[in-house]
Design a protein around this motif. Structure first.
Motif, PDB file in Angstrom:
ATOM      1  N   PRO A  81       0.705  -1.095   0.024  1.00 38.00           N
ATOM      2  CA  PRO A  81       0.038  -0.224  -0.044  1.00 38.00           C
ATOM      3  C   PRO A  81       0.850   1.186   0.106  1.00 38.00           C
ATOM      4  O   PRO A  81       1.861   1.469   0.385  1.00 38.00           O
ATOM      5  CB  PRO A  81      -0.897  -0.273   1.287  1.00 38.00           C
ATOM      6  N   GLU A  82       0.413   2.184  -0.707  1.00 34.68           N
ATOM      7  CA  GLU A  82       1.036   3.704  -0.792  1.00 34.68           C
ATOM      8  C   GLU A  82       1.043   4.080   1.046  1.00 34.68           C
ATOM      9  O   GLU A  82       0.341   3.841   1.637  1.00 34.68           O
ATOM     10  CB  GLU A  82       0.075   4.520  -1.289  1.00 34.68           C
ATOM     11  N   ILE A 178      -0.669  -7.738   4.229  1.00 35.64           N
ATOM     12  CA  ILE A 178       0.161  -6.456   3.776  1.00 35.64           C
ATOM     13  C   ILE A 178      -0.564  -5.059   3.881  1.00 35.64           C
ATOM     14  O   ILE A 178       0.192  -4.070   4.025  1.00 35.64           O
ATOM     15  CB  ILE A 178       0.571  -6.774   2.387  1.00 35.64           C
ATOM     16  N   GLY A 179      -1.888  -5.167   3.896  1.00 32.99           N
ATOM     17  CA  GLY A 179      -2.657  -3.940   4.061  1.00 32.99           C
ATOM     18  C   GLY A 179      -2.519  -3.369   5.384  1.00 32.99           C
ATOM     19  O   GLY A 179      -2.552  -1.934   5.462  1.00 32.99           O
ATOM     20  N   GLN A 180      -2.010  -4.107   6.281  1.00 35.90           N
ATOM     21  CA  GLN A 180      -1.707  -3.585   7.755  1.00 35.90           C
ATOM     22  C   GLN A 180      -0.300  -2.854   7.754  1.00 35.90           C
ATOM     23  O   GLN A 180       0.150  -2.263   8.793  1.00 35.90           O
ATOM     24  CB  GLN A 180      -1.547  -4.715   8.666  1.00 35.90           C
ATOM     25  N   ALA A 181       0.428  -3.024   6.451  1.00 34.85           N
ATOM     26  CA  ALA A 181       1.690  -2.354   6.677  1.00 34.85           C
ATOM     27  C   ALA A 181       1.693  -0.730   6.873  1.00 34.85           C
ATOM     28  O   ALA A 181       2.823  -0.394   7.002  1.00 34.85           O
ATOM     29  CB  ALA A 181       2.548  -2.839   5.422  1.00 34.85           C
ATOM     30  N   VAL A 182       0.658  -0.248   6.727  1.00 33.36           N
ATOM     31  CA  VAL A 182       0.410   1.317   6.651  1.00 33.36           C
ATOM     32  C   VAL A 182       0.219   1.743   8.190  1.00 33.36           C
ATOM     33  O   VAL A 182       0.008   2.967   8.408  1.00 33.36           O
ATOM     34  CB  VAL A 182      -0.736   1.818   5.840  1.00 33.36           C
ATOM     35  N   PRO A 184       1.376   2.447  11.831  1.00 35.02           N
ATOM     36  CA  PRO A 184       2.426   2.920  12.776  1.00 35.02           C
ATOM     37  C   PRO A 184       2.886   1.871  13.407  1.00 35.02           C
ATOM     38  O   PRO A 184       2.089   0.729  14.374  1.00 35.02           O
ATOM     39  CB  PRO A 184       1.866   4.066  13.494  1.00 35.02           C
ATOM     40  N   GLY A 185       4.152   1.386  13.525  1.00 31.16           N
ATOM     41  CA  GLY A 185       4.729   0.256  14.381  1.00 31.16           C
ATOM     42  C   GLY A 185       4.639  -0.936  13.582  1.00 31.16           C
ATOM     43  O   GLY A 185       5.242  -1.812  14.203  1.00 31.16           O
ATOM     44  N   VAL A 186       4.347  -1.108  12.444  1.00 29.48           N
ATOM     45  CA  VAL A 186       4.144  -2.608  11.879  1.00 29.48           C
ATOM     46  C   VAL A 186       5.172  -2.600  10.861  1.00 29.48           C
ATOM     47  O   VAL A 186       5.305  -1.731  10.068  1.00 29.48           O
ATOM     48  CB  VAL A 186       2.736  -2.680  11.213  1.00 29.48           C
ATOM     49  N   VAL A 187       5.556  -3.909  10.951  1.00 28.14           N
ATOM     50  CA  VAL A 187       6.729  -4.308   9.925  1.00 28.14           C
ATOM     51  C   VAL A 187       6.336  -5.853   9.389  1.00 28.14           C
ATOM     52  O   VAL A 187       6.039  -6.513  10.403  1.00 28.14           O
ATOM     53  CB  VAL A 187       8.219  -4.359  10.468  1.00 28.14           C
ATOM     54  N   VAL A 188       6.021  -5.915   8.281  1.00 25.05           N
ATOM     55  CA  VAL A 188       5.709  -7.255   7.603  1.00 25.05           C
ATOM     56  C   VAL A 188       7.141  -7.809   7.116  1.00 25.05           C
ATOM     57  O   VAL A 188       7.644  -6.933   6.182  1.00 25.05           O
ATOM     58  CB  VAL A 188       4.688  -6.897   6.482  1.00 25.05           C
ATOM     59  N   LEU A 189       7.481  -8.980   7.196  1.00 24.87           N
ATOM     60  CA  LEU A 189       8.793  -9.755   6.910  1.00 24.87           C
ATOM     61  C   LEU A 189       8.140 -10.530   5.504  1.00 24.87           C
ATOM     62  O   LEU A 189       7.264 -11.347   5.568  1.00 24.87           O
ATOM     63  CB  LEU A 189       9.263 -10.299   7.901  1.00 24.87           C
ATOM     64  N   LYS A 190       9.042 -10.705   4.781  1.00 22.84           N
ATOM     65  CA  LYS A 190       8.944 -11.606   3.432  1.00 22.84           C
ATOM     66  C   LYS A 190      10.406 -12.240   3.273  1.00 22.84           C
ATOM     67  O   LYS A 190      11.109 -11.590   3.266  1.00 22.84           O
ATOM     68  CB  LYS A 190       8.491 -10.742   2.181  1.00 22.84           C
ATOM     69  N   SER A 191      10.198 -13.514   2.890  1.00 26.33           N
ATOM     70  CA  SER A 191      11.430 -14.204   2.618  1.00 26.33           C
ATOM     71  C   SER A 191      11.269 -14.925   1.137  1.00 26.33           C
ATOM     72  O   SER A 191      10.310 -15.058   0.677  1.00 26.33           O
ATOM     73  CB  SER A 191      11.268 -15.682   3.647  1.00 26.33           C
ATOM     74  N   PHE A 192      12.416 -14.438   0.656  1.00 30.17           N
ATOM     75  CA  PHE A 192      12.469 -14.751  -0.771  1.00 30.17           C
ATOM     76  C   PHE A 192      12.870 -16.415  -0.918  1.00 30.17           C
ATOM     77  O   PHE A 192      12.404 -16.994  -1.982  1.00 30.17           O
ATOM     78  CB  PHE A 192      13.521 -13.879  -1.597  1.00 30.17           C
ATOM     79  N   GLY A 193      13.811 -16.544   0.106  1.00 32.01           N
ATOM     80  CA  GLY A 193      14.249 -18.234  -0.155  1.00 32.01           C
ATOM     81  C   GLY A 193      13.448 -19.230  -0.235  1.00 32.01           C
ATOM     82  O   GLY A 193      13.525 -20.272  -0.749  1.00 32.01           O
ATOM     83  N   GLY A 208       6.717  -1.682   5.785  1.00 39.25           N
ATOM     84  CA  GLY A 208       5.807  -1.198   6.744  1.00 39.25           C
ATOM     85  C   GLY A 208       6.006   0.171   7.143  1.00 39.25           C
ATOM     86  O   GLY A 208       6.647   1.010   6.216  1.00 39.25           O
ATOM     87  N   ASP A 209       6.239   0.443   8.455  1.00 38.02           N
ATOM     88  CA  ASP A 209       6.343   1.938   8.902  1.00 38.02           C
ATOM     89  C   ASP A 209       7.428   2.399   8.356  1.00 38.02           C
ATOM     90  O   ASP A 209       8.839   1.903   8.404  1.00 38.02           O
ATOM     91  CB  ASP A 209       6.232   1.885  10.574  1.00 38.02           C
ATOM     92  N   PRO A 210       7.379   3.637   7.635  1.00 38.88           N
ATOM     93  CA  PRO A 210       8.731   4.249   7.232  1.00 38.88           C
ATOM     94  C   PRO A 210       9.769   4.608   7.990  1.00 38.88           C
ATOM     95  O   PRO A 210      10.913   4.540   7.639  1.00 38.88           O
ATOM     96  CB  PRO A 210       8.205   5.528   6.502  1.00 38.88           C
ATOM     97  N   VAL A 211       9.320   5.012   9.472  1.00 34.28           N
ATOM     98  CA  VAL A 211      10.294   5.418  10.411  1.00 34.28           C
ATOM     99  C   VAL A 211      11.000   4.180  10.796  1.00 34.28           C
ATOM    100  O   VAL A 211      12.342   4.121  10.859  1.00 34.28           O
ATOM    101  CB  VAL A 211       9.385   6.049  11.463  1.00 34.28           C
TER     102      VAL A 211
END
Length: 327
Positions: A81-82, A178-182, A184-193, A208-211
């Motif tokens: 999300p933007e 992923i919609g919750q990534a906007v 505050p305080g949220v970080v979503v992890l993705k694994s490529f491997g 997630g949270d830009p800060v």
């Protein structure tokens, strides 16, 4: 989903709670590394074809254009999300080690059972385990495949650290949070491997949270992802046809594995299956004598986790070994 789950106990580094370790298994049960079929991980056994890599990717520091191409592919695939930031890193494990540094140590809630990499990282950074404070939600959960819902995050928008670990979610993109990534305080992890089967490439993402993402970028330092990984990652993330075909194959192979093993299914995803085999240690040992390595857990004496065989020879090898596994 209920929040009645118990908080995660203190991690014990002496207990086997991670996939891999085939070298150690070979020391105990014989054979060389190449003699073993490793079903202890949840890695796609038929990886994405990497194709040609431009010589410049090996010979120079990663350039900005290659980094931006990878991040653009990630944004498009995961429909980021933007307002949410995206960071590429040398594997999800590198990010997991840094996440506890994003907030002042306090209480972290890691619903169990789950894999203990998050717990070890938070413990090493001085956090205590309990309810309230920071949270880690593994989605889908490893090893039982449980899913969380957006409602499980609650209505609190105060910005407390919340990690949503979606390392295995690419097999079921419709379930992504992923919609919750906007928030505050949220970080979503993705694994490529895992889904793309290229664990040795060492590539993962924090969204997630830009800060918080900016802080992670600062902790990682410059050029965290190699040139070849940038190139292969961008190519793979943009290949939707391969992803669709792979999801269908994994789903079919997971059902095939269930029928072959024949033990009660506890849960899992289409990359790994969790079975109740009665005595997990004995079952693991029986398969290890055939040089097939599986995963057991310190919090259950009954659970055995198997990844998927890849080739026809691997499937036949497992089928031959399974009758020796106690039920």
């Amino acid at each position: 989903m209920s929040h009645a789950l118990a908080p995660m106990p203190l991690p014990d580094a002496s207990l086997p709670d991670h996939g891999g370790g085939v070298d150690g298994a070979a020391l105990q049960f014989g054979g060389g590394r190449g003699d073993w079929l490793d079903l202890s991980t949840g890695i796609n056994p038929l990886p994405y074809p990497v194709g040609d890599i431009a010589p410049v990717a090996w010979a120079t520091l990663p350039d900005k254009a290659a980094q931006e191409a990878l991040l653009a592919a990630a944004r498009a695939l995961w429909r980021v999300p933007e307002g949410a930031a995206v960071l590429a890193a040398p594997g999800a494990s590198a990010l997991i080690a840094l996440l506890p540094l994003l907030a002042v140590p306090g209480i972290v809630d890691i619903p169990s059972p789950t894999y203990n990499e998050h717990g070890r990282a938070f413990q090493a950074a001085g956090w205590a385990f309990g309810t309230g404070g920071a949270r880690v939600l593994v989605h889908p959960n490893n090893p039982d495949g449980r899913l969380w819902q957006a409602s499980d995050l609650g209505a609190d928008q105060s910005g407390g650290l919340t990690v949503i670990d979606e390392s295995f979610c690419d097999v079921m993109p419709e379930a992504s949070l992923i919609g919750q990534a906007v928030r505050p305080g949220v970080v979503v992890l993705k694994s490529f491997g895992k889904f793309w089967g290229l664990a040795g490439l060492r590539l993962g993402f924090a969204i997630g949270d830009p800060v918080l993402i900016a802080r992670l970028a600062q902790l990682l330092g410059p050029w965290p992802v190699s040139g070849p990984a940038l190139q292969i990652g961008a190519r793979a993330l943009a290949d939707r046809a391969w992803a669709d075909t792979t999801r269908a194959r994994l789903a079919a192979d997971a059902l095939r594995l269930d029928a072959l093993v024949g033990a009660p299914l506890v849960g899992g995803t289409s990359l790994f299956r969790l079975y109740d085999v009665g005595d997990a240690a004995l079952a693991q040992e029986a398969l290890a004598r055939h040089h097939i390595w599986t995963r057991i857990f310190p919090y259950s004496s009954r659970w055995l986790r198997l990844g998927l065989p890849g080739t026809a020879a691997d499937w036949a090898r497992l089928e031959t070994a399974l009758p020796d596994m106690p039920r």
